[in-house]
Design an enzyme around this catalytic site. Structure first.
Site, short mmCIF file in Angstrom:
data_model
loop_
_atom_site.label_atom_id
_atom_site.label_comp_id
_atom_site.label_asym_id
_atom_site.label_seq_id
_atom_site.Cartn_x
_atom_site.Cartn_y
_atom_site.Cartn_z
N GLU A 221 -6.27 -1.11 3.78
CA GLU A 221 -6.87 -0.05 4.42
C GLU A 221 -8.18 -0.46 5.18
O GLU A 221 -8.51 -0.13 6.19
CB GLU A 221 -7.07 1.10 3.73
CG GLU A 221 -5.96 1.77 3.13
CD GLU A 221 -4.81 2.34 4.40
OE1 GLU A 221 -5.17 2.20 5.58
OE2 GLU A 221 -3.36 2.18 4.04
N TYR B 112 -10.43 9.22 4.86
CA TYR B 112 -9.30 8.51 5.20
C TYR B 112 -8.58 7.44 3.92
O TYR B 112 -7.46 7.64 3.47
CB TYR B 112 -9.30 7.74 6.32
CG TYR B 112 -8.12 7.02 6.87
CD1 TYR B 112 -6.85 7.22 7.23
CD2 TYR B 112 -8.41 5.52 6.55
CE1 TYR B 112 -5.83 6.61 7.22
CE2 TYR B 112 -7.08 4.54 6.29
CZ TYR B 112 -5.94 5.29 6.98
OH TYR B 112 -4.91 4.59 6.96
N ASP C 299 -5.81 9.76 10.53
CA ASP C 299 -6.36 8.31 11.45
C ASP C 299 -6.07 8.95 12.75
O ASP C 299 -5.38 9.96 13.13
CB ASP C 299 -5.80 7.18 10.85
CG ASP C 299 -4.32 6.94 11.37
OD1 ASP C 299 -3.74 7.79 11.74
OD2 ASP C 299 -3.95 5.75 11.24
#
Ligand code: SF4
Length: 360
Positions: free
Chosen positions: A41, A124, A142
């Site tokens: 990520e 996120y 996102d």
């Protein structure tokens, strides 16, 4: 976070049917290791999947565990990160690994709220790890998710405004199914990346066509609403590539500016493209540099680099020295002489790396 629905909504049902048939097979989708998910990520926030994949594999091979990453020297981590930009992310990532080891006994917190306490882990990333590794029903937001939600539900709030986050988060949390939060999060991001793309979304073969507000109202191209980023400024860098024999002087950037922790050359910055000869001389005198005038070389062509809010234009002045730089200059400016092999191993901004590859 709001509680998710026990029954899949129309959005969840459509996405969960679409996902198994269309998704890309990516390595981080085969793991529930929070460390590997976190790594993927952090990297994917920087770059597209195709570019990020080799970085993910390199990092995981070099540092297979959070302990290994925590124990690595920062310069080495930055060197592996080289080319991704936003080096503060790499430094944060390194610090987070150290925090996980020192404060959490080498284990990532297992909840969204706990993950948010880690340095550099925002909503996120926390939602991604909490759902993919620990099955917590918290929706990721996102750019892809914002786009899908804005179009399907006809939301006209500016997605660049922080105040819009609450509205989108509440909506996404309403639709995430309690039984399969990880699949839903993967599916909605992948759907935005492959089907409901920014330009030319595939509306004709879209399973959400009937329910999609933007499609039904002919506003696909108008959503999501996103205000323009503020104008970027241009900075002009004049680098002094000071060389004595086979050694070249570089320094680590320590100031709170771009590229902290990376290496570049002695630098003069101006607000105009040119560095007048008198100014160049003044800088060289300040460095205490005694030049070998028999090896005079022209300044380089302009190297350009674009960052999020800055455009950089750099010219390099190769300068051969008759004597090594004085110790006081090295101390004051943090400069040190390096061989070509040592320079290769240093973490450097892309622009500096390009110059070195072409000229040193
Ligand atoms: S119909 Fe078009 S705009 Fe609407 S969700 Fe599908 S791809 Fe996106």
């Amino acid at each position: 976070m709001t509680k998710s629905n026990p029954q899949p909504s129309f959005l969840a049902a459509a996405l969960l049917t679409w996902y198994p048939r269309h998704h890309r097979d990516l390595p981080w989708r085969h793991t529930r290791d929070p460390y590997a998910i976190w790594l993927s990520e952090v990297i994917l926030q920087q770059t597209r999947v195709a570019q990020g994949l080799p970085y993910y594999e390199t990092f995981l091979a070099a540092y297979p565990t959070v302990q290994a990453l925590a124990a690595a020297p920062e310069a080495e981590v930055l060197r592996y990160w080289q080319g991704l930009g936003y080096y503060s992310r790499a430094r944060n990532m390194h610090h987070t690994a150290q925090q996980v080891v020192s404060d959490h006994n080498g284990r990532f917190p297992t909840t969204y709220a706990g993950l948010l306490q880690l340095r550099g882990v925002g909503p996120y990333t926390a939602a991604a790890i909490a759902s993919f590794a620990f099955d917590e029903a918290v929706a990721v937001l996102d750019g892809n998710v914002y786009r899908v939600l804005a179009r399907v539900f006809g939301l006209h709030s500016d997605i660049a405004a922080p105040s819009s986050r609450k509205e989108f988060q509440a909506l996404a949390d309403q639709h995430i199914p309690a039984a399969t939060p990880a699949d839903f999060n993967q599916a909605i991001m992948e759907f935005g990346a492959l089907q409901c793309t920014p330009a030319k979304p595939d509306c004709l073969f879209c399973p959400l066509q009937q329910q999609c507000w933007a499609f039904q109202h002919g506003q696909v191209a108008l959503l999501p609403v996103k205000s323009k980023a503020k104008a970027s400024r241009t900075r002009y860098f004049h680098y002094f590539v000071l060389r004595h024999g086979e050694q070249t002087y570089l320094r680590e950037r320590r100031e709170k500016d771009i590229w902290q922790g990376l290496y570049d050359f002695a630098l003069a910055e101006t607000t105009v493209p040119e560095l007048p000869p008198a100014e160049l001389l003044r800088h060289l005198n300040a460095l205490g540099a005694s030049l070998d005038t028999s090896q005079a070389a022209e300044p380089s062509a302009t190297y350009r680099h674009v960052l999020s809010h800055q455009k950089l234009e750099a010219r390099f002045h190769p300068l051969a020295l008759a004597q090594p730089l004085p110790a006081a200059t090295l101390r004051d400016l943090g400069l040190r002489a390096y061989s070509a092999a040592e320079i290769e191993a240093l973490p450097k901004p892309k622009l500096i790396d390009n110059y070195c590859n072409q000229n040193l």
